[in-house]
Design an enzyme around this catalytic site. Sequence first.
Site, PDB file in Angstrom:
ATOM      1  CB  CYS A 198      -0.882   0.119   1.075  1.00  8.99           C
ATOM      2  SG  CYS A 198      -2.431   1.071   0.950  1.00  8.99           S
ATOM      3  CG  HIS A 249      -3.648  -3.628   3.326  1.00  9.10           C
ATOM      4  ND1 HIS A 249      -2.735  -3.092   4.005  1.00  9.10           N
ATOM      5  CD2 HIS A 249      -4.394  -2.368   2.864  1.00  9.10           C
ATOM      6  CE1 HIS A 249      -2.499  -1.748   3.814  1.00  9.10           C
ATOM      7  NE2 HIS A 249      -3.452  -1.267   3.211  1.00  9.10           N
TER       8      HIS A 249
END
Length: 504
Positions: free
Chosen positions: A332, A442
């Site tokens: 991310c 994630h």
Amino acid sequence: MSAKCIMVQGTSSSAGKSVMVAALCRIFSRRGYRVAPFKSQNMSLNSFTTAENREIAVAQVLQAEAAGIEPSHHMNPVLLKPKEDFTSQVIVHGRPAGNMNFQDYQTEFRDTALEAIRESLEYLKSRYELIVIEGAGSPAEINMRDRDLANMEIAHLADADVILVADIDRGGVFASIAGTLMLLDERDRSRIKGVVINKFRGNIDILMPGIERIEEITGVPVLGVLPYDEGLKLPEEDSASLSQRKYRGRGDIRVGVMRLPRISNFTDIDPLEYEEDVAVRLIETGDSLDDLDAIIIPGTRNTISDLIHLEENGFADEIRDLSREIPVFGICGGFQMLGKRILDDARQESSEGSVDGLGLLDCETHFTGEGKIISQSQGRVLGNGIFSGMRGETVEGYELHEGTTVLGDVKPLLRVDRGFGNTRSGGFDGAVDGNVAGTYFHGIFHNFRFRRYFTNLLRERKGIEPLEYLDDNFSASRRFSIDRLAEIVEENMDLSIIEEILEG
């Protein structure tokens, strides 16, 4: 029929409320009841995307798993994610509602938050038999009582009896119990039906005189004393817990995780700690990177600020140099840092407008103010770079990001089958070039085969025999820990108060 409610509050933060709720969810689910967890307002940087593509705290995900049900945004209707300058991103029913400071939240948004809480509580009560509610911090913050949205206000709203959990491991347990009860007014205090002493080490006989005396002083029974069990492996909710886990796991494979000042979703690294010969080390200012076999740059709540931190502390140049020799993997915000440039046209993260990235991947990230991407996601590994041996392998994860990434002369990591990835139109996710790779997914290391491939790559580079793709120790340990937690509570706590509520 409307569900019955029980609430778990604590004498302090980290007293054990979250795991107590998980244990009760597991216990009464196994007894045949339809059980759901609920936390009205949570402040956490570790969040998850539900199947509804809504964002909630990871604690409620664990509790839902313990109850044997799918997590829902109704289990955590208000989530506060701290940002810069004493502001938080406010998530309501799993969707961003804006960035607010404490004063604005209380004066302008509290009624909206309370209505969302009330709606979600009624939703759950109409569908389950028992709602196990988690409080936040301590109910005895008397300067905050009239603004409460997480403790006694919710107990009254749900008409819930309260169990108070106290942490003996930090010391002063009897003072914390007596002090908490003394500071509550009579209406609030009448809700508390029992106390549980948590994290006890030693001979319980030594504790009995204190238990008898505190029951005399407060008039509230101690329902149980729970032993400290270091074998439990459950996700942490607060970044404060990172200070207690600088080193995890033992082995010849050393993976360094950059301890960013604004780190978020650090549960992404948890599965690596279950690889039997992998040692995970949190890298802080002043630490050396010289002996590492891989570097992971995790998520962050402010990519630009944490990128500047890496530059100012000399880590950026070290990472650039080491990327020629060892894998560097970004997740991310960590992925965004690996690119050539970050352009913040909307001034979301910085007044700088744009900053240079680490320059390890030929890509640019743009913050345009279009809003947050929240999605459960799935993709297939394309087999580029160091992941050449994983072509076609399916991985799952979840996305929680602002900003989109445009690739230059670099290959993507994944083809996206569900979700968004690098752009709002989907297609591809991440990038990989030689030793360097990144993703918006994630939870990518929660995929056993992906994790085992990555760690086997590190093993082979050190001349260590790779492990077979047999047992997922992480998933097995998580299931075991939830069951063991329930057993500990069932063996050491008087549950009759909850049984009477269910029978009444």
